[in-house]
Design a protein around this motif. Sequence first.
Motif, short mmCIF file in Angstrom:
data_model
loop_
_atom_site.label_atom_id
_atom_site.label_comp_id
_atom_site.label_asym_id
_atom_site.label_seq_id
_atom_site.Cartn_x
_atom_site.Cartn_y
_atom_site.Cartn_z
N ARG A 44 0.54 -1.29 0.17
CA ARG A 44 -0.33 0.07 0.00
C ARG A 44 0.65 1.25 -0.06
NH1 ARG A 44 -4.75 1.64 4.22
NH2 ARG A 44 -6.18 2.11 2.66
N TYR A 99 -3.77 -0.01 -3.36
CA TYR A 99 -2.31 -1.62 -3.04
C TYR A 99 -1.54 -1.90 -4.54
CZ TYR A 99 -3.03 -2.95 2.10
OH TYR A 99 -2.99 -3.12 2.61
N SER A 105 2.65 -1.10 4.23
CA SER A 105 2.19 0.47 4.35
C SER A 105 3.22 1.36 3.70
CB SER A 105 1.67 1.70 4.80
OG SER A 105 0.23 0.86 5.00
#
Length: 646
Positions: free
Chosen positions: A296, A332, A395
């Motif tokens: 992400r 994503y 992330s």
Amino acid sequence: MKFALPLALLALTALALALSLGLTPWSAESEAELATAALEGHDEPRSTSAPNTAEPTTLIEREVPRPEASVTPPSFFGVRVRVVDAEGRPLAGVPVALRSSAASSAREREAEALRQELRTSRELMQGSSRPRRRVFVGSAVVASALTTAEAGEAWFHLPPDSPLDLIAACATLRAEPTRAVAPAEPAPLVELRLPPSPVLELEVRGADAWLLDLQQAYAEPVGEHAPTHLHVIAEPFELSSSTKLLVPYAPGDEPRCTAWIEGPLVPELELEPKPTPRGGQIVLDAARLLCRARLRVLRLEEEPWRDTSLELRMLGEPWCTDARVRSDAEGYVRFFLRAGAIAHGPRGLRVTCPIDRGPDAHPVERYRAAHPDEAEAHLELSRSFAAGEEHDLGSLRQGEGPLLYAGRVVDRAGRPIAGARVRCDHEELPCDEEGRFQRWGIPVAREVTVEAFAPHFGQREPLRVHLPARDLELLLEPNGVLRFALGLPAGLEARSLMVTAERREGEGSAALWKTQRNTRVHGADPTFALEDLAPARYRFSIQKGRSVLHRFELDVASGEHDLGTIDLRELVQPLRFQLVPALGLRERLTLQLFCGAEAEATFPVWPEALGVLDLWIPKRCDRWVLLAEGQKHEGRCDQPMPIDLR
């Protein structure tokens, strides 16, 4: 007995239905004829039924020979190739190539032209493989394909105006066995019988199609007493799911394979065959060799990059892999990784994100990053990943990553320098008000050169550092100014001269001279001023055209330096030629100068109008050689001028 009549009526009804559909009833005689036709290699064996186009055809090896349904070959111009084993059984999945039988370069050019016009299609034969344009490196290959499971055949449709009247069909990477055949219509059938030999078996498992380059290395003696020469032959293939490729090779050869699938950042896998009783085996299975990953990507404001095109680059692999992917609604991106532990140093991912400073920004600066880190994000991936799984990498925020290098740019008093910038690996970084700089990234390159510069300041020597590097201190000094005048002999004009300053970089045999400045005088005053020279050692050259009249080296420090007057009257001499006849002579000539037995310089010259060639050369040169229009003229530099050349 009461069932005999209904059964007879049922048999007659089935027979009538079969005859109405055009089917031949089965019999022991008809099956024997089909088996004989298949084993003897008849051009057009009969079939018991029409091909089932709905059933997918796979290129698998037939272990037990039996009559098979095959497509009746249409009438086309080209060649049909059938591959059988030592016992006459058809083999599927064997690479077949058509090559030019001529060895001359002219015929190879014709084969190259034919490759561009090749019209081989899948519709010619049910289950035939896609033709490949490149097979044997350095040879005149027309086309290649894989034999099919139906009859062990490959069909090649060639242009009727083919410049090749004779081609060679071969069934292995080393082109053995080989049969010569002339393309015709209908296409002739060539049967290649493979002798008993090791076989490399490549099997595709799973739903993914694989692309691969099959390489085979073998040694061949160059001469009777000369050492052997290693040949590497490469052949590309595209294999769909549940297919098998059989490649016969000679004993002692070393077949290898580089394979990959279509997808973002898919690594190229260098695979070696596993020994088997028949030779070797390579199983191409994405679930065993690769793993999927998702990441992400966040904006600078911590918001995900939703439905955005992002650029990915995998760093640290043996190859450089780039991909442009689009993030999903949650931000994503998905890509592939090599399964298992990495084999070469650090590995990481670089994500390049778009920059948009809004409509109020200057049009030139709207999409330009002020710092390379601003438009990138870096993720360390130097660890092992299990195959067959999708790994969630979490992330990654734009503008972040592991520290690659950082430091400060100062002067000799330790004070920051306004406007300083740092150059490393072909990119520049700005420094803040305190002279500090930093860069995120993956330390793939072990050693790099870091150099700082600023208006009116320079660094004496670039700094070589090992990555990652922290607390670097780059020292800048005020630039210097060099002034000098020239004493010129009669006939040598100051405006025709140029001074080149070259900065020395490196030490010893690795030292290089990098051009920093080219300066000319304005007007008739022969005074030169080279300003803003970074402190370093320089080589200065005084030139007239391509001829270097004088060259000297000097260490330039901060401040002003006045060398006074350099008297060229003691250093140079004229060299004049008169080319006869001069009419129309405008081509380039080559002049060689010698100082004793040593060559001093070689450079091109161009005659002026009326065939005049007026030059100035160093006084230490005593002999010249002029190459003009295929002729060689030579003489001494002290002979009477001008020198007539006829």
